[in-house]
Motif scaffolding. Structure first.
Motif, PDB file in Angstrom:
ATOM      1  N   LEU A   1       0.819  -1.212   0.000  1.00 18.25           N
ATOM      2  CA  LEU A   1       0.000   0.000   0.000  1.00 18.25           C
ATOM      3  C   LEU A   1       0.856   1.267   0.000  1.00 18.25           C
ATOM      4  N   LEU A   2       1.961   1.222   0.722  1.00 18.80           N
ATOM      5  CA  LEU A   2       2.860   2.376   0.801  1.00 18.80           C
ATOM      6  C   LEU A   2       3.936   2.350  -0.279  1.00 18.80           C
ATOM      7  N   GLN A   3       3.948   1.248  -1.037  1.00 20.94           N
ATOM      8  CA  GLN A   3       4.922   1.078  -2.118  1.00 20.94           C
ATOM      9  C   GLN A   3       6.354   1.259  -1.603  1.00 20.94           C
ATOM     10  N   HIS A   4       6.612   0.627  -0.468  1.00 21.00           N
ATOM     11  CA  HIS A   4       7.927   0.739   0.163  1.00 21.00           C
ATOM     12  C   HIS A   4       8.150  -0.481   1.040  1.00 21.00           C
ATOM     13  N   GLU A   5       9.371  -0.941   1.102  1.00 19.30           N
ATOM     14  CA  GLU A   5       9.685  -2.036   2.011  1.00 19.30           C
ATOM     15  C   GLU A   5       9.425  -1.603   3.453  1.00 19.30           C
ATOM     16  N   VAL A   6       8.775  -2.471   4.221  1.00 19.80           N
ATOM     17  CA  VAL A   6       8.488  -2.186   5.627  1.00 19.80           C
ATOM     18  C   VAL A   6       9.103  -3.289   6.479  1.00 19.80           C
ATOM     19  N   ASN A   7      10.095  -2.929   7.268  1.00 14.47           N
ATOM     20  CA  ASN A   7      10.771  -3.883   8.151  1.00 14.47           C
ATOM     21  C   ASN A   7       9.962  -3.983   9.450  1.00 14.47           C
ATOM     22  N   PRO A   8       9.475  -5.172   9.807  1.00 17.04           N
ATOM     23  CA  PRO A   8       8.630  -5.299  11.003  1.00 17.04           C
ATOM     24  C   PRO A   8       9.344  -4.958  12.301  1.00 17.04           C
ATOM     25  N   GLU A   9      10.669  -4.963  12.297  1.00 18.27           N
ATOM     26  CA  GLU A   9      11.410  -4.677  13.519  1.00 18.27           C
ATOM     27  C   GLU A   9      11.806  -3.210  13.651  1.00 18.27           C
ATOM     28  N   THR A  10      11.895  -2.495  12.545  1.00 17.52           N
ATOM     29  CA  THR A  10      12.383  -1.106  12.612  1.00 17.52           C
ATOM     30  C   THR A  10      11.426  -0.073  12.023  1.00 17.52           C
ATOM     31  N   ASN A  11      10.420  -0.510  11.281  1.00 20.79           N
ATOM     32  CA  ASN A  11       9.509   0.436  10.612  1.00 20.79           C
ATOM     33  C   ASN A  11       8.089   0.392  11.147  1.00 20.79           C
ATOM     34  N   VAL A  12       7.850  -0.404  12.207  1.00 21.50           N
ATOM     35  CA  VAL A  12       6.508  -0.522  12.787  1.00 21.50           C
ATOM     36  C   VAL A  12       6.600  -0.356  14.294  1.00 21.50           C
ATOM     37  N   PHE A  13       5.675   0.419  14.848  1.00 25.12           N
ATOM     38  CA  PHE A  13       5.583   0.598  16.300  1.00 25.12           C
ATOM     39  C   PHE A  13       4.142   0.351  16.723  1.00 25.12           C
ATOM     40  N   VAL A  14       3.942  -0.376  17.812  1.00 24.31           N
ATOM     41  CA  VAL A  14       2.601  -0.677  18.327  1.00 24.31           C
ATOM     42  C   VAL A  14       2.419  -0.003  19.680  1.00 24.31           C
ATOM     43  N   GLY A  15       1.303   0.708  19.836  1.00 25.27           N
ATOM     44  CA  GLY A  15       1.005   1.392  21.087  1.00 25.27           C
ATOM     45  C   GLY A  15      -0.378   1.039  21.595  1.00 25.27           C
TER      46      GLY A  15
END
Length: 344
Positions: free
Chosen positions: A111-125
């Motif tokens: 969707l963002l047309q970009h690689e998303v690293n689950p360890e460094t590009n995602v934060f859960v709050g």
């Protein structure tokens, strides 16, 4: 400097939607106020403290507070029961349970047309609210300016104030009759609001409370202006991303050229899976913007409950599969809300 309460005046305020009162006779005549300057005024009437108690008292339909009054789908509830049965009862990884960050990364990358690293590009709050709080507290400095489109979700102003920042409003104006009502803003006026003090732009699309969808062309124009201000980041509040009507389409700002490095894309499970009480929200973005959120979060709640994260992770995978005669759960969700909208 703190406010000092003197005499026998009655102090009246709000707490968690209930009236509370206290006479200064029970206080020392020179006792300072317990309220920090940064939260003064937060007891002003709001939809939470005024409308919700009145709706409950009168048995009225509450149109001013964004939560469903029905249970999550059966598969979502079943996944929570399964997670509890697996013994996932201890602290999760602070920045997010890896099965959930992986599910988010897998869904958002195309969707963002970009690689998303689950360890460094995602934060859960703890819900999108805490994600936004971590963003404002972790990124803003006193004196910074934050642009919002008004009318706006009141949390933005409160969180900016606690960070010592100033809200700079861009008014949305309405045109047309009720059935064809449209909200718009002046791009020239928006441009005029940006200064060397501007640090953050908050864009909520679909917009609460107007329902406005910021289309691709509008977002492209905003992106071109943002490029002129290298210190500005864009916080995209997209919790209603699946609720887009009348042929409109949701477009992700971070997918525009050059905007991945400038954007935090925020969403949550609450509205999508009808489980607002679970409080699971997230942000996706470049590592240099995710890090301040994760660091701040460590000193607020540290982590989100592990069972709910596991349940949402597994539910996101199921949601992509055919559901109730629809291509996937998200298509069913939109159809369900469209029918309710037509009744209204």
């Amino acid at each position: 400097t703190r406010t000092v309460i003197k005499g026998t005046r009655t102090v009246v305020g709000r707490f968690c939607g209930r009236n509370w009162s206290q006479t200064s006779a029970s206080l020392s005549s020179d006792r300072p106020s317990a309220f920090a300057q940064r939260v003064l005024g937060f007891d002003a009437p709001s939809v939470w403290t005024e409308f919700s108690p009145l709706a409950a008292k009168q048995g009225a339909v509450q149109m001013g507070q964004g939560f469903p009054n029905w249970d999550p789908p059966a598969f979502v509830r079943e996944e929570l029961a399964f997670a509890l049965g697996r013994g996932l009862n201890q602290y999760a990884r602070s920045a997010g349970h890896l099965p959930l960050t992986t599910a988010i990364a897998r869904r958002m990358a195309p969707l963002l047309q970009h690689e998303v690293n689950p360890e460094t590009n995602v934060f859960v709050g703890v819900g999108a609210t805490e994600v936004m709080f971590a963003a404002t507290q972790g990124i803003l400095n006193p004196g910074d300016e934050v642009i919002v489109f008004e009318p706006a979700f009141d949390i933005y102003g409160a969180q900016a104030k606690m960070a010592g920042a100033k809200i700079v409003p861009v008014p949305l104006k309405v045109e047309g009759a009720t059935s064809k009502m449209k909200w718009h803003f002046s791009m020239d006026e928006f441009r005029s609001k940006l200064t060397s003090k501007t640090r953050m732009i908050i864009i909520n699309t679909p917009h609460n409370p107007t329902g406005k969808v910021f289309g691709k062309e509008t977002l492209e124009q905003i992106a071109e202006i943002v490029k002129e201000y290298p210190n500005v980041i864009v916080l995209m509040d997209e919790v209603y991303e699946h609720l887009v009507y009348d042929g409109n389409k949701h477009f992700h700002f971070a997918s525009l050229p050059g905007m991945w490095d400038r954007t935090l894309t925020i969403s949550s499970a609450g509205k999508t899976f009808s489980c607002t009480g679970w409080k699971v929200g997230w942000a996706v973005g470049p590592t240099h913007l995710i890090q301040p959120l994760a660091m701040t979060h460590q000193w607020i709640t540290f982590s989100v409950p592990t069972p709910t994260q596991e349940a949402i992770a597994r539910s996101m995978i199921i949601a992509e599969q055919p559901y109730e005669g629809f291509p996937n759960y998200y298509a069913w969700l939109l159809d369900m809300y469209t029918k309710k909208r037509q009744i209204l």
